[in-house]
Design a protein around this motif. Structure first.
Motif, PDB file in Angstrom:
ATOM      1  N   UNK A  57     -65.456  15.292  29.359  1.00 36.33           N
ATOM      2  CA  UNK A  57     -65.098  16.685  29.634  1.00 36.33           C
ATOM      3  C   UNK A  57     -65.920  17.575  28.721  1.00 36.33           C
ATOM      4  N   UNK A  58     -66.825  18.330  29.298  1.00 38.31           N
ATOM      5  CA  UNK A  58     -67.675  19.245  28.513  1.00 38.31           C
ATOM      6  C   UNK A  58     -68.316  18.530  27.327  1.00 38.31           C
ATOM      7  N   UNK A  59     -68.880  17.366  27.591  1.00 38.03           N
ATOM      8  CA  UNK A  59     -69.569  16.531  26.611  1.00 38.03           C
ATOM      9  C   UNK A  59     -68.637  15.974  25.529  1.00 38.03           C
ATOM     10  N   UNK A  60     -67.354  15.915  25.822  1.00 37.66           N
ATOM     11  CA  UNK A  60     -66.363  15.259  24.951  1.00 37.66           C
ATOM     12  C   UNK A  60     -65.932  13.978  25.656  1.00 37.66           C
ATOM     13  N   UNK A  61     -66.110  12.829  24.990  1.00 35.22           N
ATOM     14  CA  UNK A  61     -65.648  11.562  25.542  1.00 35.22           C
ATOM     15  C   UNK A  61     -64.174  11.454  25.185  1.00 35.22           C
ATOM     16  N   UNK A  62     -63.323  11.483  26.211  1.00 36.76           N
ATOM     17  CA  UNK A  62     -61.873  11.608  26.041  1.00 36.76           C
ATOM     18  C   UNK A  62     -61.182  10.347  26.528  1.00 36.76           C
ATOM     19  N   UNK A  63     -60.235   9.811  25.797  1.00 31.43           N
ATOM     20  CA  UNK A  63     -59.919  10.050  24.395  1.00 31.43           C
ATOM     21  C   UNK A  63     -60.617   9.012  23.520  1.00 31.43           C
ATOM     22  N   UNK A  64     -61.066   9.402  22.366  1.00 31.07           N
ATOM     23  CA  UNK A  64     -61.637   8.434  21.430  1.00 31.07           C
ATOM     24  C   UNK A  64     -61.004   8.626  20.062  1.00 31.07           C
ATOM     25  N   UNK A  65     -60.421   7.563  19.564  1.00 29.40           N
ATOM     26  CA  UNK A  65     -59.818   7.561  18.239  1.00 29.40           C
ATOM     27  C   UNK A  65     -60.921   7.358  17.212  1.00 29.40           C
ATOM     28  N   UNK A  66     -61.074   8.316  16.319  1.00 29.65           N
ATOM     29  CA  UNK A  66     -62.107   8.221  15.288  1.00 29.65           C
ATOM     30  C   UNK A  66     -63.511   8.224  15.856  1.00 29.65           C
ATOM     31  N   UNK A  67     -63.697   8.797  17.041  1.00 28.94           N
ATOM     32  CA  UNK A  67     -64.995   8.826  17.735  1.00 28.94           C
ATOM     33  C   UNK A  67     -65.471   7.423  18.101  1.00 28.94           C
ATOM     34  N   UNK A  68     -64.557   6.442  18.103  1.00 24.38           N
ATOM     35  CA  UNK A  68     -64.970   5.055  18.310  1.00 24.38           C
ATOM     36  C   UNK A  68     -64.160   4.344  19.390  1.00 24.38           C
ATOM     37  N   UNK A  69     -62.837   4.308  19.237  1.00 23.18           N
ATOM     38  CA  UNK A  69     -62.012   3.449  20.079  1.00 23.18           C
ATOM     39  C   UNK A  69     -61.280   4.213  21.172  1.00 23.18           C
ATOM     40  N   UNK A  70     -61.250   3.625  22.356  1.00 27.93           N
ATOM     41  CA  UNK A  70     -60.408   4.105  23.439  1.00 27.93           C
ATOM     42  C   UNK A  70     -59.024   3.503  23.193  1.00 27.93           C
ATOM     43  N   UNK A  71     -58.014   4.321  22.842  1.00 32.71           N
ATOM     44  CA  UNK A  71     -56.719   3.760  22.437  1.00 32.71           C
ATOM     45  C   UNK A  71     -56.136   2.727  23.389  1.00 32.71           C
ATOM     46  N   UNK A  72     -56.239   2.947  24.692  1.00 36.06           N
ATOM     47  CA  UNK A  72     -55.635   2.029  25.649  1.00 36.06           C
ATOM     48  C   UNK A  72     -56.345   0.679  25.716  1.00 36.06           C
ATOM     49  N   UNK A  73     -57.599   0.616  25.298  1.00 37.38           N
ATOM     50  CA  UNK A  73     -58.363  -0.629  25.388  1.00 37.38           C
ATOM     51  C   UNK A  73     -58.888  -1.110  24.036  1.00 37.38           C
ATOM     52  N   UNK A  74     -58.413  -0.517  22.961  1.00 31.38           N
ATOM     53  CA  UNK A  74     -58.898  -0.883  21.626  1.00 31.38           C
ATOM     54  C   UNK A  74     -58.401  -2.266  21.237  1.00 31.38           C
ATOM     55  N   UNK A  75     -59.206  -3.040  20.557  1.00 34.09           N
ATOM     56  CA  UNK A  75     -60.571  -2.771  20.133  1.00 34.09           C
ATOM     57  C   UNK A  75     -61.631  -3.251  21.125  1.00 34.09           C
ATOM     58  N   UNK A  76     -61.194  -3.663  22.330  1.00 36.61           N
ATOM     59  CA  UNK A  76     -62.138  -4.263  23.288  1.00 36.61           C
ATOM     60  C   UNK A  76     -63.213  -3.294  23.760  1.00 36.61           C
ATOM     61  N   UNK A  77     -62.881  -2.005  23.864  1.00 37.09           N
ATOM     62  CA  UNK A  77     -63.877  -1.012  24.260  1.00 37.09           C
ATOM     63  C   UNK A  77     -64.072  -0.058  23.096  1.00 37.09           C
ATOM     64  N   UNK A  78     -65.318   0.088  22.688  1.00 35.93           N
ATOM     65  CA  UNK A  78     -65.615   0.956  21.548  1.00 35.93           C
ATOM     66  C   UNK A  78     -66.954   1.636  21.766  1.00 35.93           C
ATOM     67  N   UNK A  79     -67.161   2.707  21.027  1.00 37.33           N
ATOM     68  CA  UNK A  79     -68.400   3.474  21.098  1.00 37.33           C
ATOM     69  C   UNK A  79     -68.994   3.565  19.696  1.00 37.33           C
ATOM     70  N   UNK A  80     -70.303   3.445  19.601  1.00 34.75           N
ATOM     71  CA  UNK A  80     -71.007   3.670  18.343  1.00 34.75           C
ATOM     72  C   UNK A  80     -71.959   4.830  18.568  1.00 34.75           C
TER      73      UNK A  80
END
Length: 194
Positions: A57-80
């Motif tokens: 949404x407007x260049x915001x990856x929603x939702x990311x905990x700590x700019x890294x983890x997708x809460x519903x799929x953490x820690x299996x899906x993460x962003x660096x």
């Protein structure tokens, strides 16, 4: 000419099989261990099928905990590296360590509910301060983020001198996009007494 010479420049993935085989558009395929998608500064992740759990949404990856983890799929899906500005080397290294520690079970993440609450609070604070969504992943002047990541890893925080260096670098970059490197190197030598 190797059949993969052109794939690396235009690697449009058609399908990924369970055995690790990646089939590219056209005829080429290769077996891989890891796929790293580098999306650039404008986040666009149509290849990520999460049934609406993660959106941009407007260049915001929603939702990311700590700019890294997708809460519903953490820690299996993460962003660096969901950074759209700032010095990213140390934060990306810390994020990578956090992911590896979470995947190995050496660091426990909060519950999904706690992570979602934290994400909502961050977004609420940004809105109250008038910070646009497009700046969600900006690390400019957020030196406390490196401290926060270090705390998650239970390691020593980066020294203040390093955080001061990052802050000066970012400030000089914003003031002079074209000549900031030369000016920064000259002033850094003077400030450090070299």
């Amino acid at each position: 000419m190797d059949k993969f010479d052109n794939i690396w420049q235009h690697s449009m993935i058609e399908h990924v099989f369970e055995d690790g085989t990646v089939k590219f558009q056209g005829e080429a395929s290769i077996k891989v261990d890891v796929i790293i998608h580098c999306t650039g500064y404008q986040y666009h992740i149509p290849f990520l099928k999460t049934k609406g759990l993660v959106v941009v949404e407007e260049n915001r990856v929603v939702p990311t905990y700590g700019h890294v983890f997708l809460p519903q799929l953490a820690p299996r899906l993460s962003f660096v590296g969901l950074f759209n500005m700032g010095m990213t080397f140390l934060p990306a290294e810390l994020q990578s360590k956090w992911i590896s520690q979470a995947l190995s079970g050496n660091v426990l993440l909060p519950s999904e509910k706690e992570m979602m609450h934290d994400v909502e609070q961050v977004y609420k604070q940004m809105e109250e301060r008038g910070i646009p969504k497009t700046c969600t992943h900006s690390l400019n002047h957020k030196m406390d983020y490196m401290d926060w990541l270090s705390d998650q890893l239970k390691i020593t925080r980066p020294p203040q001198k390093l955080k001061d260096f990052y802050a000066r670098f970012i400030e000089r970059f914003h003031n002079d996009h074209e000549g900031f490197r030369e000016a920064f190197e000259d002033n850094l030598l003077i400030e450090d007494g070299m």
